[in-house]
Design an enzyme around this catalytic site. Structure first.
Site, PDB file in Angstrom:
ATOM      1  N   HIS A  89      -8.858   6.705  18.936  1.00  0.00           N
ATOM      2  CA  HIS A  89      -7.907   5.607  19.155  1.00  0.00           C
ATOM      3  C   HIS A  89      -6.814   5.641  18.093  1.00  0.00           C
ATOM      4  O   HIS A  89      -5.621   5.579  18.406  1.00  0.00           O
ATOM      5  CB  HIS A  89      -8.629   4.260  19.123  1.00  0.00           C
ATOM      6  CG  HIS A  89      -7.735   3.062  18.958  1.00  0.00           C
ATOM      7  ND1 HIS A  89      -6.952   2.573  19.975  1.00  0.00           N
ATOM      8  CD2 HIS A  89      -7.481   2.263  17.874  1.00  0.00           C
ATOM      9  CE1 HIS A  89      -6.266   1.521  19.534  1.00  0.00           C
ATOM     10  NE2 HIS A  89      -6.563   1.311  18.266  1.00  0.00           N
ATOM     11  N   ASP A 110      24.975  16.247  23.060  1.00  0.00           N
ATOM     12  CA  ASP A 110      23.532  16.473  23.217  1.00  0.00           C
ATOM     13  C   ASP A 110      22.952  16.590  21.821  1.00  0.00           C
ATOM     14  O   ASP A 110      23.675  16.447  20.831  1.00  0.00           O
ATOM     15  CB  ASP A 110      23.268  17.770  24.009  1.00  0.00           C
ATOM     16  CG  ASP A 110      21.896  17.741  24.694  1.00  0.00           C
ATOM     17  OD1 ASP A 110      20.906  17.402  24.021  1.00  0.00           O
ATOM     18  OD2 ASP A 110      21.826  18.050  25.894  1.00  0.00           O
ATOM     19  N   TRP A 135      -9.623   8.198  11.635  1.00  0.00           N
ATOM     20  CA  TRP A 135      -8.377   8.966  11.763  1.00  0.00           C
ATOM     21  C   TRP A 135      -7.947   9.533  10.418  1.00  0.00           C
ATOM     22  O   TRP A 135      -7.162  10.466  10.346  1.00  0.00           O
ATOM     23  CB  TRP A 135      -7.253   8.124  12.383  1.00  0.00           C
ATOM     24  CG  TRP A 135      -6.479   7.273  11.419  1.00  0.00           C
ATOM     25  CD1 TRP A 135      -6.836   6.055  10.964  1.00  0.00           C
ATOM     26  CD2 TRP A 135      -5.219   7.584  10.806  1.00  0.00           C
ATOM     27  NE1 TRP A 135      -5.883   5.582  10.094  1.00  0.00           N
ATOM     28  CE2 TRP A 135      -4.876   6.502   9.974  1.00  0.00           C
ATOM     29  CE3 TRP A 135      -4.342   8.673  10.870  1.00  0.00           C
ATOM     30  CZ2 TRP A 135      -3.715   6.464   9.216  1.00  0.00           C
ATOM     31  CZ3 TRP A 135      -3.179   8.637  10.104  1.00  0.00           C
ATOM     32  CH2 TRP A 135      -2.876   7.545   9.289  1.00  0.00           C
ATOM     33  N   SER A 167       5.378  19.810  16.203  1.00  0.00           N
ATOM     34  CA  SER A 167       6.262  19.082  17.109  1.00  0.00           C
ATOM     35  C   SER A 167       7.113  18.069  16.352  1.00  0.00           C
ATOM     36  O   SER A 167       8.335  17.999  16.532  1.00  0.00           O
ATOM     37  CB  SER A 167       5.425  18.384  18.180  1.00  0.00           C
ATOM     38  OG  SER A 167       6.177  17.404  18.828  1.00  0.00           O
ATOM     39  N   SER A 168       6.480  17.297  15.464  1.00  0.00           N
ATOM     40  CA  SER A 168       7.223  16.285  14.704  1.00  0.00           C
ATOM     41  C   SER A 168       8.269  16.929  13.809  1.00  0.00           C
ATOM     42  O   SER A 168       9.387  16.426  13.687  1.00  0.00           O
ATOM     43  CB  SER A 168       6.286  15.477  13.811  1.00  0.00           C
ATOM     44  OG  SER A 168       5.395  14.767  14.580  1.00  0.00           O
ATOM     45  N   HIS A 212       0.992   7.560   3.240  1.00  0.00           N
ATOM     46  CA  HIS A 212       1.816   6.396   3.022  1.00  0.00           C
ATOM     47  C   HIS A 212       3.240   6.550   3.541  1.00  0.00           C
ATOM     48  O   HIS A 212       3.711   5.672   4.263  1.00  0.00           O
ATOM     49  CB  HIS A 212       1.771   5.841   1.610  1.00  0.00           C
ATOM     50  CG  HIS A 212       2.160   4.400   1.676  1.00  0.00           C
ATOM     51  ND1 HIS A 212       1.306   3.436   2.144  1.00  0.00           N
ATOM     52  CD2 HIS A 212       3.338   3.784   1.502  1.00  0.00           C
ATOM     53  CE1 HIS A 212       1.938   2.287   2.222  1.00  0.00           C
ATOM     54  NE2 HIS A 212       3.180   2.458   1.838  1.00  0.00           N
ATOM     55  N   GLU A 224       3.970   8.246   5.964  1.00  0.00           N
ATOM     56  CA  GLU A 224       3.751   8.187   7.412  1.00  0.00           C
ATOM     57  C   GLU A 224       3.855   6.756   7.939  1.00  0.00           C
ATOM     58  O   GLU A 224       4.414   6.531   9.006  1.00  0.00           O
ATOM     59  CB  GLU A 224       2.372   8.783   7.736  1.00  0.00           C
ATOM     60  CG  GLU A 224       1.845   8.512   9.129  1.00  0.00           C
ATOM     61  CD  GLU A 224       2.589   9.244  10.234  1.00  0.00           C
ATOM     62  OE1 GLU A 224       3.304  10.215   9.918  1.00  0.00           O
ATOM     63  OE2 GLU A 224       2.468   8.823  11.400  1.00  0.00           O
ATOM     64  N   TYR A 253       5.741   4.490   6.877  1.00  0.00           N
ATOM     65  CA  TYR A 253       7.167   4.151   6.957  1.00  0.00           C
ATOM     66  C   TYR A 253       7.858   4.940   8.050  1.00  0.00           C
ATOM     67  O   TYR A 253       8.837   4.470   8.623  1.00  0.00           O
ATOM     68  CB  TYR A 253       7.835   4.305   5.587  1.00  0.00           C
ATOM     69  CG  TYR A 253       7.318   3.237   4.668  1.00  0.00           C
ATOM     70  CD1 TYR A 253       7.733   1.924   4.839  1.00  0.00           C
ATOM     71  CD2 TYR A 253       6.346   3.501   3.728  1.00  0.00           C
ATOM     72  CE1 TYR A 253       7.206   0.908   4.082  1.00  0.00           C
ATOM     73  CE2 TYR A 253       5.813   2.493   2.964  1.00  0.00           C
ATOM     74  CZ  TYR A 253       6.247   1.194   3.142  1.00  0.00           C
ATOM     75  OH  TYR A 253       5.705   0.202   2.405  1.00  0.00           O
ATOM     76  N   SER A 280      17.692  -3.985  14.069  1.00  0.00           N
ATOM     77  CA  SER A 280      19.044  -4.157  13.536  1.00  0.00           C
ATOM     78  C   SER A 280      20.121  -3.920  14.592  1.00  0.00           C
ATOM     79  O   SER A 280      21.270  -4.303  14.391  1.00  0.00           O
ATOM     80  CB  SER A 280      19.280  -3.202  12.359  1.00  0.00           C
ATOM     81  OG  SER A 280      18.291  -3.381  11.387  1.00  0.00           O
ATOM     82  N   HIS A 330      -2.599   3.270  -3.587  1.00  0.00           N
ATOM     83  CA  HIS A 330      -3.058   1.904  -3.325  1.00  0.00           C
ATOM     84  C   HIS A 330      -4.065   1.872  -2.174  1.00  0.00           C
ATOM     85  O   HIS A 330      -4.675   0.844  -1.933  1.00  0.00           O
ATOM     86  CB  HIS A 330      -1.896   0.935  -3.086  1.00  0.00           C
ATOM     87  CG  HIS A 330      -1.103   1.175  -1.844  1.00  0.00           C
ATOM     88  ND1 HIS A 330       0.211   0.825  -1.724  1.00  0.00           N
ATOM     89  CD2 HIS A 330      -1.414   1.732  -0.657  1.00  0.00           C
ATOM     90  CE1 HIS A 330       0.648   1.147  -0.522  1.00  0.00           C
ATOM     91  NE2 HIS A 330      -0.318   1.700   0.138  1.00  0.00           N
ATOM     92  N   HIS A 331      -4.233   3.015  -1.493  1.00  0.00           N
ATOM     93  CA  HIS A 331      -5.283   3.100  -0.481  1.00  0.00           C
ATOM     94  C   HIS A 331      -6.626   3.437  -1.111  1.00  0.00           C
ATOM     95  O   HIS A 331      -7.626   3.492  -0.425  1.00  0.00           O
ATOM     96  CB  HIS A 331      -4.943   4.177   0.557  1.00  0.00           C
ATOM     97  CG  HIS A 331      -3.682   3.888   1.316  1.00  0.00           C
ATOM     98  ND1 HIS A 331      -3.669   3.221   2.509  1.00  0.00           N
ATOM     99  CD2 HIS A 331      -2.390   4.171   1.046  1.00  0.00           C
ATOM    100  CE1 HIS A 331      -2.422   3.108   2.949  1.00  0.00           C
ATOM    101  NE2 HIS A 331      -1.628   3.675   2.081  1.00  0.00           N
ATOM    102  N   THR A 366      12.174  -4.583   1.618  1.00  0.00           N
ATOM    103  CA  THR A 366      11.751  -5.088   2.921  1.00  0.00           C
ATOM    104  C   THR A 366      12.194  -6.535   3.092  1.00  0.00           C
ATOM    105  O   THR A 366      12.652  -6.935   4.167  1.00  0.00           O
ATOM    106  CB  THR A 366      10.221  -4.981   3.068  1.00  0.00           C
ATOM    107  OG1 THR A 366       9.816  -3.693   2.595  1.00  0.00           O
ATOM    108  CG2 THR A 366       9.786  -5.133   4.507  1.00  0.00           C
ATOM    109  N   LYS A 403      15.736  -6.778   4.116  1.00  0.00           N
ATOM    110  CA  LYS A 403      15.932  -6.564   5.551  1.00  0.00           C
ATOM    111  C   LYS A 403      15.641  -7.840   6.347  1.00  0.00           C
ATOM    112  O   LYS A 403      16.446  -8.260   7.173  1.00  0.00           O
ATOM    113  CB  LYS A 403      15.026  -5.451   6.051  1.00  0.00           C
ATOM    114  CG  LYS A 403      15.548  -4.105   5.643  1.00  0.00           C
ATOM    115  CD  LYS A 403      14.621  -3.013   6.067  1.00  0.00           C
ATOM    116  CE  LYS A 403      15.342  -1.696   6.011  1.00  0.00           C
ATOM    117  NZ  LYS A 403      16.461  -1.628   6.938  1.00  0.00           N
ATOM    118  N   ARG A 436     -15.053  -2.680   8.498  1.00  0.00           N
ATOM    119  CA  ARG A 436     -14.417  -2.034   9.646  1.00  0.00           C
ATOM    120  C   ARG A 436     -15.247  -0.823  10.061  1.00  0.00           C
ATOM    121  O   ARG A 436     -16.159  -0.404   9.338  1.00  0.00           O
ATOM    122  CB  ARG A 436     -12.988  -1.616   9.308  1.00  0.00           C
ATOM    123  CG  ARG A 436     -12.900  -0.607   8.190  1.00  0.00           C
ATOM    124  CD  ARG A 436     -11.486  -0.388   7.703  1.00  0.00           C
ATOM    125  NE  ARG A 436     -10.713   0.435   8.623  1.00  0.00           N
ATOM    126  CZ  ARG A 436      -9.716   1.249   8.234  1.00  0.00           C
ATOM    127  NH1 ARG A 436      -9.376   1.340   6.959  1.00  0.00           N
ATOM    128  NH2 ARG A 436      -9.052   1.968   9.111  1.00  0.00           N
TER     129      ARG A 436
END
Lengths: 531, 101
Positions: free
Chosen positions: A82, A111, A147, A175-176, A259, A261, A263, A274, A308-309, A334, A337, A456
């Site tokens: 998931h 294009d 994951w 791909s990314s 991390h 990722e 963002y 925006s 921080h993880h 943030t 924004k 979790r």
């Protein structure tokens, strides 16, 4: 703000090479940014439902304490896949699809810069997910280590499907990276004359910065999965203490990717919001340049907060303090924004069409997710919250009511431009309100069970969490079912509907609203002039 | 069309830089392996746990009472029952207790 002269673009369309070819080969061989954008968007929608179905399995099992529906090992595969599907299959390709569709039209380019690579970067993606999903049906099952594939769960204790997992992540990464290179080259080289960097729409800016994050961290992810592969199959010891390695090193490398990722999954969302908020406030975006600088500072700071993880891994005090303060620092840009969006709406002539409703929901609910993130950033408090449902609540607020809501907002905003038809607004509003209510029934109680100590990634739990989990599951089923309405709206809109005007929304400004609706197969073959 | 031909070389130059970045970052991922050790040596921070055993507190905190609950379940449809004899127990932190399943 800007106006264009592109009367020359229309009579190019009837040239024989320029119409859309017919049949399935059109989609397989296409190098057209609009076709590839549509492919990406439809693919991510499909993945959203596959990943969503797995979430339904998870919520069905957690509806009651005890084991009713699935085996613990299958439950773990569900949480793992998931997560992988939603991150790499739903959110990221949806943003790439929006970039494919909108970036060339927003900067006045004909294009994407590298159309053949564009075709490749989409068409390897279905195979990556096919490999990942097939591994669920193999003997021993698919990946079940979360994951985040922490070593040694993914090395010493994982099943034989790990090789398939690694290979599929490699393909997703390639791909990314190709998509990101394409976006950067397009934005750097194909801007219409007069489209300076500081005139670019904010969606283009946020995607440019996201693309740089992608080419910086996706290779690190590729390195991490390669190390897992060699540790498991080729007797290296990157993460094995017995061979001189260090399992904590895995977490350092993974979160150095992980991390930025997060963002990657939220900066394009900021860009979409925006675009939408000024349109329906009928005011230019408040603080355009501060938005650009805030996006860039979030991107730079995202490389300095990964640990921080891992507050609970036994880090030295100096490390804990450093990562706590830098994490908290991110709330400053943030906050800029969120302030700018609210200031854009301040005294604007607001109307509440469906894209705007999703955007306002985004601003409120993403801020809730941001605040629970700040709570998690407090090191001593994190020891209590770590690996509980509070974390699950936090990242689902930023990813579902953040990234997914922004994608929904963007889809509703640009759908009339893509199809040439207005969508069924009644049905779309129903989709919005059902999603809004159910998503909060789904994720808000997770804060409480998390703070009360429910861990979790477990298929069973202590009985005092039973009532809350039943409520959460009901919210989950309602949210999952509500999304079928989105498919209905999109399907109806493709099939027909009221004809959309070129500008579509009364307050919309920008190059994409000056081409006809639906957007012709080729736009801006002669660059527009930006005044 | 001529404008597009002019931008072609730019594409190649930019793509080369970007591909170099990708390759560099792939290498950097592996370079992190020794770099973390070097960083710890230089700064004197030691991320790895020391080899000294942690000492356990023997003091029982009689002021606080903690409720511990036990659950157990068997895999699938195995013909066993496996359950804790007592579902919950109230203990003071630091106390020793034995619970049978």
């Amino acid at each position: 703000m800007s106006s264009i002269e592109n009367s020359a673009t229309d009579h190019h369309d009837d040239h024989e090479h320029h119409g859309a070819p017919k049949g399935i080969m059109r989609w397989i061989l296409t190098t057209n940014h609009k076709d590839i954008g549509s492919l990406y968007l439809l693919f991510s929608l499909l993945m959203f439902f596959i990943g969503g179905a797995m979430a339904m399995v998870i919520r069905a099992e957690l509806f009651q304490p005890g084991l009713q529906i699935v085996e613990p090992n299958f439950f773990n595969q569900m949480t793992t896949v998931h997560g992988l599907i939603m991150v790499f299959g739903a959110v990221m390709p949806a943003f790439v699809g929006l970039a494919n569709w909108m970036v060339p039209m927003m900067i006045g380019a004909p294009d994407m810069a590298l159309p053949r690579m564009n075709n490749w970067s989409f068409w390897i993606l279905p195979f990556a997910f096919l490999i990942l999903l097939m591994s669920l049906f193999m003997e021993g099952g698919g990946p079940a280590f979360g994951w985040t594939f922490y070593a040694p769960l993914s090395t010493t204790y994982s099943g034989d499907s790990t090789a398939f997992f690694v290979f599929s992540v490699h393909i997703m990464g390639i791909s990314s990276i190709m998509g990101a290179i394409n976006v950067i080259v397009t934005i750097f080289n194909l801007r219409a004359p007069g489209m300076t960097f500081m005139k670019m729409p904010l969606f283009v800016w946020t995607w440019l910065i996201t693309a740089f994050l992608l080419i910086a961290v996706m290779p690190v992810l590729a390195g991490a999965v390669t190390m897992v592969l060699t540790d498991k199959y080729f007797a290296t010891s990157f993460f094995s203490a017995a061979g001189g390695g260090d399992p904590v090193l895995f977490q350092h490398i993974f979160w150095f990717f992980g991390h930025p990722e997060v963002y990657i999954m939220i900066l394009p969302a900021f860009g979409i919001i925006s675009q939408i908020v000024p349109t329906f406030s009928r005011k230019p975006l408040f603080g355009y340049s501060s938005m650009v600088y805030a996006t860039a500072s979030i991107a730079i700071l995202s490389f300095m907060v990964w640990a921080h993880h891992m507050f609970t891994t036994g880090m030295p005090l100096a490390g804990e303090l450093f990562f706590m303060y830098f994490t908290m620092l991110i709330s400053v840009p943030t906050g800029v924004k969120v302030f700018n969006w609210v200031a854009t709406m301040w005294r604007g002539a607001l109307t509440f069409e469906v894209p705007m409703m999703f955007s306002i929901a985004f601003i409120v609910l993403f801020t809730i997710g941001g605040l629970s993130g700040l709570m998690l950033a407090i090191t001593p408090a994190d020891f209590q919250y770590h690996d509980t449902y509070f974390v699950v609540a936090h990242f689902h607020y930023v990813l579902v009511t953040g990234a997914i809501f922004s994608i929904m907002a963007g889809a509703y905003y640009w759908l009339p431009k893509w199809t040439g038809h207005m969508f069924d607004e009644g049905l779309a509003k129903l989709h919005f309100w059902l999603s809004l209510v159910s998503v909060n029934v789904l994720f808000f109680p997770m804060h409480f069970v998390g703070l009360a100590g429910m861990p979790r990634r477990i298929p069973d739990y202590a009985t005092q969490f039973a009532d809350f989990n039943a409520i959460i599951s009901i919210g989950g089923f309602a949210f999952g079912l509500s999304q079928l309405l989105f498919v209905a709206v999109v399907y109806k809109c493709i099939k027909g509907g009221e004809k959309a005007t070129d500008q579509v929304w009364e307050g919309a400004e920008g190059l994409e609203w000056e081409v006809p609706s639906p957007a012709p197969y080729h736009t801006f073959e002669t660059p527009p002039t930006i005044k | 069309m001529s404008a597009q031909q002019n931008t072609k070389p730019d594409h190649v130059k930019l793509i080369k830089k970007l591909v170099f970045t990708v390759v560099f970052m792939f290498g950097f991922g592996f370079a992190l392996v020794p770099l973390y050790d070097v960083f710890c040596d230089i700064t004197g921070l030691n991320g790895k746990t020391s080899n000294s055993a942690a000492s356990q507190s023997q003091v029982v905190d009689v002021d606080r009472l903690v409720t511990v609950e036990f659950i157990a379940h068997t895999q699938g449809r195995l013909p066993w029952t496996f359950e804790p004899e007592i579902k919950r127990i109230k203990v003071h932190p630091g106390e020793h207790h034995e619970v049978n399943f």
